[in-house]
Design a protein around this motif. Structure first.
Motif, mmCIF file in Angstrom:
data_model
loop_
_atom_site.group_PDB
_atom_site.id
_atom_site.type_symbol
_atom_site.label_atom_id
_atom_site.label_comp_id
_atom_site.label_asym_id
_atom_site.label_seq_id
_atom_site.Cartn_x
_atom_site.Cartn_y
_atom_site.Cartn_z
ATOM 1 N N LEU B 99 0.890 -1.168 -0.007
ATOM 2 C CA LEU B 99 -0.075 0.103 -0.007
ATOM 3 C C LEU B 99 0.914 1.165 -0.105
ATOM 4 O O LEU B 99 1.520 1.666 1.187
ATOM 5 C CB LEU B 99 -0.708 -0.184 1.258
ATOM 6 C CG LEU B 99 -2.201 0.646 1.207
ATOM 7 C CD1 LEU B 99 -3.168 0.063 2.147
ATOM 8 C CD2 LEU B 99 -1.958 2.134 1.376
ATOM 9 N N MET B 100 0.700 1.854 -1.101
ATOM 10 C CA MET B 100 1.798 3.104 -1.268
ATOM 11 C C MET B 100 1.033 4.401 -0.800
ATOM 12 O O MET B 100 0.034 5.091 -1.498
ATOM 13 C CB MET B 100 2.243 3.248 -2.677
ATOM 14 C CG MET B 100 3.006 2.053 -3.288
ATOM 15 S SD MET B 100 4.407 1.541 -2.658
ATOM 16 C CE MET B 100 5.406 2.805 -3.417
ATOM 17 N N GLY B 101 1.493 4.620 0.579
ATOM 18 C CA GLY B 101 0.870 6.061 1.031
ATOM 19 C C GLY B 101 1.729 7.258 1.105
ATOM 20 O O GLY B 101 1.530 8.153 1.943
ATOM 21 N N GLU B 102 2.638 7.205 0.113
ATOM 22 C CA GLU B 102 3.634 8.447 0.229
ATOM 23 C C GLU B 102 3.264 9.316 -0.926
ATOM 24 O O GLU B 102 2.641 8.935 -2.108
ATOM 25 C CB GLU B 102 5.140 7.944 0.233
ATOM 26 C CG GLU B 102 5.648 7.003 1.507
ATOM 27 C CD GLU B 102 6.909 6.630 1.368
ATOM 28 O OE1 GLU B 102 7.871 7.171 1.327
ATOM 29 O OE2 GLU B 102 7.079 5.421 0.768
ATOM 30 N N GLU B 103 3.898 10.510 -0.967
ATOM 31 C CA GLU B 103 3.886 11.518 -2.210
ATOM 32 C C GLU B 103 4.653 10.978 -3.139
ATOM 33 O O GLU B 103 4.638 11.172 -4.433
ATOM 34 C CB GLU B 103 4.190 12.766 -1.656
ATOM 35 C CG GLU B 103 3.055 13.503 -0.630
ATOM 36 C CD GLU B 103 1.953 13.834 -1.195
ATOM 37 O OE1 GLU B 103 0.841 13.813 -0.675
ATOM 38 O OE2 GLU B 103 1.892 14.133 -2.531
ATOM 39 N N VAL B 104 5.732 10.766 -2.893
ATOM 40 C CA VAL B 104 7.000 10.225 -3.676
ATOM 41 C C VAL B 104 6.745 8.892 -4.281
ATOM 42 O O VAL B 104 6.214 8.102 -3.447
ATOM 43 C CB VAL B 104 8.385 10.293 -3.311
ATOM 44 C CG1 VAL B 104 8.868 11.768 -2.869
ATOM 45 C CG2 VAL B 104 8.638 9.692 -2.059
ATOM 46 N N GLN B 105 7.352 8.665 -5.290
ATOM 47 C CA GLN B 105 7.081 7.181 -5.982
ATOM 48 C C GLN B 105 8.492 6.854 -6.660
ATOM 49 O O GLN B 105 8.969 7.681 -7.628
ATOM 50 C CB GLN B 105 6.215 7.050 -7.128
ATOM 51 C CG GLN B 105 4.770 7.261 -6.869
ATOM 52 C CD GLN B 105 4.380 8.856 -7.118
ATOM 53 O OE1 GLN B 105 4.749 9.371 -8.084
ATOM 54 N NE2 GLN B 105 3.400 9.282 -6.216
ATOM 55 N N SER B 106 8.916 5.800 -6.063
ATOM 56 C CA SER B 106 10.447 5.420 -6.417
ATOM 57 C C SER B 106 10.124 3.901 -7.065
ATOM 58 O O SER B 106 9.820 2.954 -6.436
ATOM 59 C CB SER B 106 11.297 4.975 -5.528
ATOM 60 O OG SER B 106 12.575 4.261 -5.868
ATOM 61 N N TYR B 107 10.295 3.875 -8.563
ATOM 62 C CA TYR B 107 9.623 2.614 -9.296
ATOM 63 C C TYR B 107 10.760 1.359 -9.129
ATOM 64 O O TYR B 107 10.523 0.354 -8.983
ATOM 65 C CB TYR B 107 9.648 2.856 -10.711
ATOM 66 C CG TYR B 107 8.302 3.549 -11.041
ATOM 67 C CD1 TYR B 107 8.013 5.008 -10.867
ATOM 68 C CD2 TYR B 107 7.197 2.958 -11.546
ATOM 69 C CE1 TYR B 107 6.975 5.691 -10.988
ATOM 70 C CE2 TYR B 107 5.926 3.608 -11.644
ATOM 71 C CZ TYR B 107 5.877 4.937 -11.495
ATOM 72 O OH TYR B 107 4.616 5.725 -11.813
ATOM 73 N N THR B 108 12.291 2.004 -8.813
ATOM 74 C CA THR B 108 12.974 1.105 -8.619
ATOM 75 C C THR B 108 13.024 0.084 -7.488
ATOM 76 O O THR B 108 13.172 -0.862 -7.142
ATOM 77 C CB THR B 108 14.544 1.790 -8.756
ATOM 78 O OG1 THR B 108 14.628 2.354 -10.005
ATOM 79 C CG2 THR B 108 15.676 0.822 -8.741
ATOM 80 N N ASP B 109 12.878 1.159 -6.366
ATOM 81 C CA ASP B 109 12.679 0.434 -5.141
ATOM 82 C C ASP B 109 11.279 -0.305 -5.050
ATOM 83 O O ASP B 109 11.569 -1.472 -4.271
ATOM 84 C CB ASP B 109 12.595 1.717 -4.160
ATOM 85 C CG ASP B 109 14.047 2.337 -3.927
ATOM 86 O OD1 ASP B 109 13.860 3.728 -3.778
ATOM 87 O OD2 ASP B 109 14.928 1.783 -3.701
#
Lengths: 332, 287
Positions: B99-109
Motif C-alpha cells: 500500500l503506497m501511502g507516500e507522495e513520492v514514487q520510486s519505481y526502482t525501490d
C-alpha cells in the motif's frame, strides 16, 4: 454495573483533555475491544471474568469519550465468528449481554440525562429471542435521544453487513422503489446497519493485533487506524489520548485522501447520469446544437432529481421495515 | 486558558514530529537495535503483547524476532539464499499487498520489493495507491520489475518467471505463468462491489434472481471474477498515513497491516523484519 461510569476526570486528565481539544477531535470512534481472554489468563481468572472486566472498561471509556467531546462510539462486542467458540463461552457471553441490556433498560434516567441513543448493529435473528427482545426495547426506548450515540455491533461481521445492504437494495428494486442504476456507493452507505452514522474518524484496536477482523470494512476506508498493544481491560485514559494524538497527526493527510475519493465518486456519478441521458437522447432529433445542449442539461437534471426522489422513498420504506421488525419483537 | 491549551497542543505535536524525525534518522544509521521504541509515545501500561508490529518505526520487542533479524546473513544481495530466508520464517503470506501511502514514487525501490517477494517465495503481490498513479504507469513498473529481476537475481532469474496479473501483454511474451503481480487503484475496491450490486439488482428487476439469493458466498463469488487473487494475508503499508485509503475493503477482513516509514531506499532487512513480524501473528478466526 452501569453502562456509563459516573466518575469525572481528574485534574491532570481534564488538563490533558483541554490541550487535545485545541486540535481536531474525532466525532466518531470505533473500538475493537480485544484482549479480554488474554487478560483473564494473565490475571489467573476465568474467561467470563475477563469479559466482565471488558464491559466495565467499556463503561469507563464511554465516560472518557463523553468528556472529550466524542459523541459517537461504535464497539465490536460479538462477531458472528465468535459463535465458533465453545458452547460454554458463547452462553457466558450471551448471559452477560442479557444482564447488561436488562441493566440498560433500568438506567433509562441516565441515558435520558446524557441523551444517549443506543443502536445494535448485526443480524439479530441469530440471537436467542429473549435477547432480541431486550435489544429491541433498548433501541426503541432511546431512539428519541440525539446528544450522543452508542452503536453496539452484536452478531455482526462486515461482510454480512455489506451483503445485507445489497439484499435491501435488491428488495427495493423488487418492490419497484428503485431502478438498478440507482444502486450507487451512496445508496449502499444508506442500506448498511450504520446508515444513520457518519463514517468512523478513528478506529482503535487493542491487544496488539494489527487487522480489522471483518469490522466496518466498508466504513473505515478513510479512517485513522490505531493499533495499541494494551489489553482491553487494562485500557487507560492515556491510551485514548495517545490514539487521539495519532488521529490529529494524520488528520490533514486523511482529509486530503477523502477529498480525492469524494471527487472521484462525484465524477463517476456524473458519468453514469450522462450515459443515461445519452441513451435517452438517441431517440430524439433536434435541429441545432444549442437545443441539443439545453435538452441534455434538462434531462441530466431530470435524471438526478428522479434518482434522488426514488432513493428518498426507498430509504423511508427501509427505515419503516426495520422499525416494524423491532416493534414486532417488543410486542411478541 | 484556551490560548495556553492551544500553545501546549502545538508544542506537543512539535515534540512528536521531532521524535519521529530523530528516530527515522537514527534508524537510517542502523542504530535502531540500540534505541528501541522511541517513536511511540506510550503513556499507559505496556501490557502483554506479541510484538507490536503495527509500526516498524519502532522495533518489535520480541526476543525471537530480533534473533530472526540476525544481520549476519542479511548482507550481500546476490549471494543470498532467498528461498532459505523464506523457509526460516516458518510462515509466509501467500498474497502480499503493498500500500503506497507516500507522495513520492520510486519505481526502482518498489520493483526491488516485488522481486524480493518472488525470491523468498510469496506467490502473489499487488501494489495499490489511492490516486491510481501506479495503475496508470503499470507498464513502467513492470519494465522496472523485469530489470531488477535480472539485476538482483542474476543468472537465477529464469527460475522466478513473472506474469503481469493485469492481463496486458506488454512483456508477457517473455514470462511463464508463475508469480502473478497486480497493480490496483480505488476503482478495484468499493466500485467493484457497487458494480456487482447493480448487476445483481438488474437480474432481480428481470426476475431472474431473488434478493434472498444474495449472501456472503454469492457476493464473494461475484467479486472473484474481477479479483482473481486470494485475499491479501499481509498489507505492507508505506508512508506515515495510518489508513487503508480505500484499498479493497471486502478482501482485507483478515489482512495483517504492517507499516514501514518509506519505500524509498528500502533495505532487504526492513522487508525481512516485516515478514518476521507477519510470521509472529496468530489468527484465532473468532474462536
Amino acid at each position: 454495573m452501569s453502562w456509563i461510569r459516573d466518575k469525572e476526570l481528574s485534574l491532570i486528565e481534564r488538563l490533558c483533555a483541554n490541550v487535545l481539544k485545541a486540535g481536531p477531535i474525532p466525532k466518531h470512534v470505533a473500538f475493537i475491544m480485544d484482549g479480554n481472554r488474554r487478560y483473564a489468563k494473565k490475571c489467573h481468572v476465568e474467561r467470563q471474568e475477563g469479559h466482565s472486566q471488558g464491559f466495565e472498561k467499556l463503561a469507563e471509556t464511554l465516560r472518557w469519550c463523553l468528556n472529550l467531546g466524542i459523541c459517537e462510539v461504535t464497539v465490536y462486542a460479538f462477531s458472528i465468528e465468535n459463535f465458533k467458540r465453545s458452547a460454554e463461552e458463547v452462553e457466558g457471553l450471551l448471559e452477560l449481554a442479557r444482564q447488561k441490556f436488562t441493566r440498560l433498560l433500568e438506567e433509562k434516567d441516565k441515558l435520558e440525562k446524557h441523551g444517549v441513543r443506543i443502536r445494535v448493529l448485526g443480524d439479530l435473528t441469530l440471537l436467542p429471542l429473549d435477547i432480541q427482545k431486550l435489544i429491541a426495547q433498548a433501541v426503541l426506548e432511546t431512539r428519541a435521544y440525539s446528544k450522543c450515540f452508542l452503536n453496539v455491533c452484536f452478531a455482526y461481521t462486515s461482510r454480512h453487513e455489506i451483503t445485507n445492504a445489497i439484499r435491501e437494495a435488491a428488495w427495493g428494486v423488487q418492490e419497484g422503489l428503485l431502478d438498478p442504476r440507482d444502486v450507487t456507493e451512496s445508496l449502499l452507505d444508506q442500506c448498511l446497519y450504520t446508515a444513520k452514522s457518519p463514517e468512523p474518524d478513528l478506529l482503535i484496536r487493542t491487544s496488539g493485533e494489527v487487522r480489522l477482523s471483518d469490522f466496518l470494512l466498508w466504513q473505515t476506508s478513510y479512517s485513522c487506524l490505531v493499533f495499541q498493544s494494551v489489553l482491553w481491560p487494562e485500557y487507560t485514559f492515556w491510551n485514548l489520548c495517545e490514539a487521539i494524538l495519532r488521529y490529529q497527526y494524520n488528520y490533514s493527510n486523511i482529509q486530503k485522501a477523502k477529498e480525492i475519493h469524494h471527487q472521484q465518486r462525484a465524477r463517476l456519478q456524473l458519468e453514469s447520469d450522462r450515459s443515461w441521458v445519452q441513451d435517452n437522447l438517441c431517440n430524439k432529433e433536434y435541429s441545432t446544437a444549442e437545443e441539443d445542449l439545453i435538452l441534455f442539461q434538462k434531462l441530466l437534471q431530470k435524471c438526478k432529481a428522479g434518482r434522488e426522489k426514488r432513493t428518498q422513498t426507498f430509504i423511508c420504506a427501509l427505515e419503516k421495515k426495520r422499525t416494524d421488525f423491532l416493534q414486532a419483537l417488543c410486542e411478541s | 486558558m484556551s490560548v495556553l491549551c492551544a500553545v501546549a497542543w502545538r508544542l506537543l505535536h512539535l515534540l512528536l514530529w521531532a521524535q519521529r524525525v530523530v528516530f527515522t534518522w537514527f534508524r537510517s544509521l542502523s542504530w535502531s537495535f540500540v534505541f528501541p521504541k522511541l517513536a511511540d509515545l506510550r503513556l499507559g501500561k505496556a501490557g502483554h503483547f506479541q510484538g507490536d508490529c503495527g509500526y516498524l518505526t519502532k522495533q518489535c520487542d520480541c526476543a525471537d524476532l530480533r534473533h530472526r533479524c540476525n544481520l549476519k546473513y542479511l548482507t550481500q544481495q546476490r549471494s543470498r539464499n532467498w528461498r532459505a530466508d523464506g523457509c526460516r520464517l516458518g510462515k509466509l503470506p501467500v498474497h502480499m499487498a503493498v500500500l503506497m501511502g507516500e507522495e513520492v514514487q520510486s519505481y526502482t525501490d518498489l520493483a526491488n520489493l516485488v522481486v524480493w517477494c518472488m525470491a523468498v517465495g510469496i506467490s502473489y503481490v499487488s501494489v495499490y495507491d489511492n490516486q491510481g498513479i501506479f495503475k496508470e504507469n503499470s507498464s513502467r513498473l513492470m519494465d522496472e520489475v523485469l530489470k531488477q529481476q535480472k539485476e538482483l537475481l542474476g543468472h537465477d532469474y529464469s527460475k522466478y518467471p513473472l506474469e503481469h496479473g493485469n492481463g496486458t501483454t506488454d512483456r508477457a511474451d517473455r514470462a511463464l505463468i508463475h508469480m502473478p503481480f497486480k497493480v490496483l487503484a480505488p476503482e478495484d475496491g468499493k466500485m467493484q462491489i457497487v458494480k456487482a450490486a447493480q448487476n445483481f439488482c438488474q437480474l432481480v428487476a428481470q426476475e431472474r434472481r431473488k434478493p434472498i439469493e444474495m449472501d456472503v458466498n454469492a457476493l464473494d463469488h461475484l467479486l472473484r471474477t474481477t479479483q482473481t487473487f486470494p485475499d491479501p494475508d499481509l498489507i505492507l503499508k508505506f508512508g506515515s498515513v495510518d489508513s487503508t485509503l480505500g484499498f479493497l475493503p471486502w478482501h482485507i477482513r483478515l489482512s495483517e497491516i504492517i507499516s514501514l516509514p518509506s519505500h524509498v531506499n528500502i533495505r532487504y532487512e526492513d522487508f525481512y523484519s516485516a515478514l518476521s513480524c507477519y510470521a509472529g501473528c496468530e489468527q484465532r478466526l473468532g474462536k
